[in-house]
Design an enzyme around this catalytic site. Structure first.
Site, short mmCIF file in Angstrom:
data_model
loop_
_atom_site.label_atom_id
_atom_site.label_comp_id
_atom_site.label_asym_id
_atom_site.label_seq_id
_atom_site.Cartn_x
_atom_site.Cartn_y
_atom_site.Cartn_z
N LYS A 22 1.08 -1.27 -0.16
CA LYS A 22 0.07 -0.09 0.07
C LYS A 22 1.01 1.23 -0.02
CE LYS A 22 -1.58 1.59 3.90
NZ LYS A 22 -1.36 2.98 4.45
N ASN A 23 1.79 1.34 0.79
CA ASN A 23 2.80 2.56 0.91
C ASN A 23 3.60 2.62 -0.08
OD1 ASN A 23 1.21 3.01 3.41
ND2 ASN A 23 2.69 2.29 4.87
N ARG A 93 -4.52 10.66 4.81
CA ARG A 93 -3.44 11.72 4.86
C ARG A 93 -2.28 11.66 3.79
NH1 ARG A 93 0.18 13.96 7.78
NH2 ARG A 93 2.42 13.22 7.42
N CYS A 117 -4.88 12.31 12.96
CA CYS A 117 -5.44 10.91 13.17
C CYS A 117 -5.21 10.24 14.23
CB CYS A 117 -4.80 10.01 11.73
SG CYS A 117 -3.31 9.31 12.10
N ARG A 122 0.62 14.42 13.27
CA ARG A 122 0.91 14.25 11.91
C ARG A 122 0.84 15.35 10.96
NH1 ARG A 122 -1.29 8.60 9.97
NH2 ARG A 122 0.78 8.50 8.39
N ASP A 305 5.17 0.53 11.97
CA ASP A 305 3.87 -0.05 11.72
C ASP A 305 3.92 -1.51 12.16
OD1 ASP A 305 3.76 1.75 8.45
OD2 ASP A 305 3.41 2.07 10.29
N ARG A 397 -8.57 -0.51 4.99
CA ARG A 397 -7.78 0.59 4.23
C ARG A 397 -6.22 0.13 3.97
NH1 ARG A 397 -6.99 6.12 7.34
NH2 ARG A 397 -5.75 6.19 5.67
C1 EPZ Z 1 4.33 7.14 6.40
O1 EPZ Z 1 3.61 7.93 7.23
C2 EPZ Z 1 3.47 5.66 6.44
N1 EPZ Z 1 2.42 6.07 5.34
C3 EPZ Z 1 3.07 5.27 7.61
O2 EPZ Z 1 2.30 4.09 7.59
C4 EPZ Z 1 4.31 5.07 8.46
O3 EPZ Z 1 3.89 4.62 9.87
C5 EPZ Z 1 5.14 6.12 8.63
O4 EPZ Z 1 5.69 6.55 7.35
C6 EPZ Z 1 6.59 5.81 9.48
O5 EPZ Z 1 7.23 4.69 8.86
C7 EPZ Z 1 2.61 6.00 4.00
O6 EPZ Z 1 3.61 5.87 3.69
C8 EPZ Z 1 1.31 6.17 3.53
P1 EPZ Z 1 6.21 10.16 8.62
P2 EPZ Z 1 4.00 9.23 7.15
O7 EPZ Z 1 6.15 11.50 7.77
O8 EPZ Z 1 5.11 9.59 5.99
C9 EPZ Z 1 6.64 13.56 11.95
C10 EPZ Z 1 0.51 2.66 7.85
O9 EPZ Z 1 0.02 2.07 8.95
N2 EPZ Z 1 6.41 14.63 11.03
O10 EPZ Z 1 7.73 9.33 8.46
O11 EPZ Z 1 3.07 10.33 7.25
C11 EPZ Z 1 5.29 12.84 12.07
O12 EPZ Z 1 4.36 13.47 12.55
C12 EPZ Z 1 0.96 4.30 7.81
O13 EPZ Z 1 0.69 2.26 6.84
C13 EPZ Z 1 6.28 15.87 11.27
O14 EPZ Z 1 6.53 16.49 12.37
O15 EPZ Z 1 5.28 9.49 8.21
C14 EPZ Z 1 5.79 11.49 12.66
O16 EPZ Z 1 5.76 11.60 14.01
C15 EPZ Z 1 0.72 4.79 9.33
N3 EPZ Z 1 6.36 16.69 10.04
C16 EPZ Z 1 7.28 11.43 12.11
O17 EPZ Z 1 7.59 12.50 11.63
C17 EPZ Z 1 6.15 16.45 9.01
O18 EPZ Z 1 6.16 17.26 7.95
C18 EPZ Z 1 7.28 10.28 11.02
O19 EPZ Z 1 6.43 10.40 10.13
C19 EPZ Z 1 6.11 15.10 8.64
C20 EPZ Z 1 6.30 14.17 9.63
#
Ligand code: EPZ
Length: 417
Positions: A22-23, A93, A117, A122, A305, A397
């Site tokens: 998915k990702n 998102r 969420c 996020r 995850d 999802r």
């Molecule tokens: C991706 O989300 C995945 N989703 C998530 O999978 C996964 O948990 C996550 O990466 C971490 O591996 C997709 O790829 C669609 P991040 P993403 O940006 O990119 C903070 C699932 O279950 N952050 O790496 O949104 C954020 O809040 C989903 O399939 C900021 O502060 O995660 C988090 O604490 C859930 N500002 C950390 O960084 C930003 O601009 C990592 O988030 C971006 C992120």
């Protein structure tokens, strides 16, 4: 609202085949906006988030010629709209992944700020900072991010935090920017490398994906995407743990063991027998589980995850384990539900202390987010008695036909309307 009913206690035995990641497919669908022509994507998982993203790119002007099962053909020549509707973005998102491609392709993007969420606020401030580094002018107005860019220019940018979709968004925008972009402190997830490979096959010039420094030479256009989505490592990990938690023997087919290293090692540390082959992993668990500590971390660390699923396993270990979530601020939503099934878990900030118990008891529980739901299914499979899981749309999802795949492994699981 569908519910899932599980009669627990049966060791799972047999083979399960993993679907496309998915990702990996969500960013690839966003990347089709960078191209003008007919894109073909194979091995697409049949999950709700993919439908949401297809609806979004279609709403932006792409022609979806085909979306049957695991094959998508979409023509992006007609992409002309720059606004991603709130009702589409608010449910997922990852819709923010259209920001970079729209700015690069059309010079403008209006994307609703994704709602928070269950697992945390996020924000996407790092996506915005990265796109501004490439010259985009981005304002926040009425809950929308409104970006404009006459022509994106390559830049040297450092991500304050490792962000998977942030890395993807800026990398995609940089493929059509003028000149060279160097991105530092990038996410190293396999899905980032996969996206770079797909873009390079369409004429992009990306080097270093998979490491923390990615260099992109801008090009003037990209050929339409043709690719086959690689297997979902999180789905694979979930079924490995299903075999372990039920004391069964499960062979996970069509997976990439190299990307599952942390899970393989931690399951072995817990006393589970894990045999690794070229494209499959076999899990056998017949002895009591040893408690194991985990600390989530961006790739190649233990994936956040898989934290909820592994916690369900540790609930049945013989002793105490410590689970620390370092990536998201609120990713323990499954704990309250596991407690309803008899689990003994203490939370102290980002750390959960799990005291192993002999047996979980089935109970009515509620899914809150995608991976927490998976953890409740795993607990239900191991529990004595019946578990009824509500709000299973969370599962749909990100998991293709989960109850069918589990039934094939001998689970007593059914979906009721
Ligand atoms: C991706 O989300 C995945 N989703 C998530 O999978 C996964 O948990 C996550 O990466 C971490 O591996 C997709 O790829 C669609 P991040 P993403 O940006 O990119 C903070 C699932 O279950 N952050 O790496 O949104 C954020 O809040 C989903 O399939 C900021 O502060 O995660 C988090 O604490 C859930 N500002 C950390 O960084 C930003 O601009 C990592 O988030 C971006 C992120």
């Amino acid at each position: 609202m569908d519910k899932i009913i599980i009669e627990g206690g049966t060791p799972l035995v047999g083979q399960v085949t993993i679907s496309g990641a998915k990702n990996a497919v969500l960013p690839v669908l966003a990347a089709t906006l960078l191209t003008q022509g007919e894109n073909e994507i194979l091995e697409v998982p049949r999950v709700r988030d993919v439908k949401t993203m297809v609806d979004l790119v279609q709403d932006l002007g792409a022609e979806v010629d085909q979306h049957n099962g695991s094959r998508i053909v979409l023509d992006t020549s007609g992409v002309h709209k720059t606004e991603a509707r709130y009702d589409l973005v608010s449910t997922m998102r990852a819709s923010c992944l259209v920001l970079g491609p729209l700015l690069a392709r059309l010079g403008e993007a209006r994307v609703s700020l994704p709602g928070g969420c269950a697992i945390g606020a996020r924000p996407i401030d790092l996506h915005i900072k990265g796109l501004e580094a490439l010259g985009a002018v981005i304002k926040l107005e009425e809950g929308y991010i409104h970006g404009t860019a006459k022509k994106l220019k390559g830049a040297h940018h450092y991500f304050d935090l490792v962000t998977v979709t942030g890395t993807m968004n800026v990398m995609m925008a940089a493929t059509l920017a003028e000149g060279e972009t160097v991105l530092e402190n990038c996410a190293r997830e396999p899905e980032v490398s996969f996206l770079a490979q797909v873009l390079n096959r369409s004429g992009a010039k990306i080097e270093g994906a998979g490491s923390d420094t990615i260099t992109i030479q801008g090009v003037t256009s990209l050929r339409p995407i043709e690719c086959s989505i690689f297997p979902d490592r999180i789905e694979a990990a979930t079924y490995m743990i299903a075999g372990a938690i039920t004391g069964g023997e499960v062979e996970v087919l069509n997976c990439l063991p190299d990307e599952l290293e942390p899970i393989v090692l931690k399951l072995r540390e817990a006393g589970v027998d894990v045999a690794v082959n070229e494209r499959s992993v076999k899990v056998r668990s017949h002895s009591p589980l040893t408690p194991v500590n985990i600390r989530t971390h961006p790739y190649p660390g233990f994936p956040t995850d898989v934290q909820a699923q592994f916690m369900a396993l540790m609930v049945l270990a013989q002793g105490q384990s410590v689970i620390t979530e370092t990536v998201f601020e609120n990713r323990f939503m499954h704990v309250a539900e596991l407690r309803r099934m008899g689990a003994e878990i203490l939370i102290d900030g980002h750390t959960a202390i799990v005291r192993g118990i002999k047996r979980l008891s089935g109970a009515p529980v509620m899914a809150t987010d995608l991976r927490a739901s998976a953890s409740l299914v795993l607990a239900g499979l191991a529990a004595k008695g019946q578990t009824l899981i509500s709000r299973v749309y969370h599962i749909d999802r990100g998991y293709q036909e989960m109850e069918k795949k589990l039934s094939k492994l001998g689970a007593s699981i059914r979906r009721v309307k």
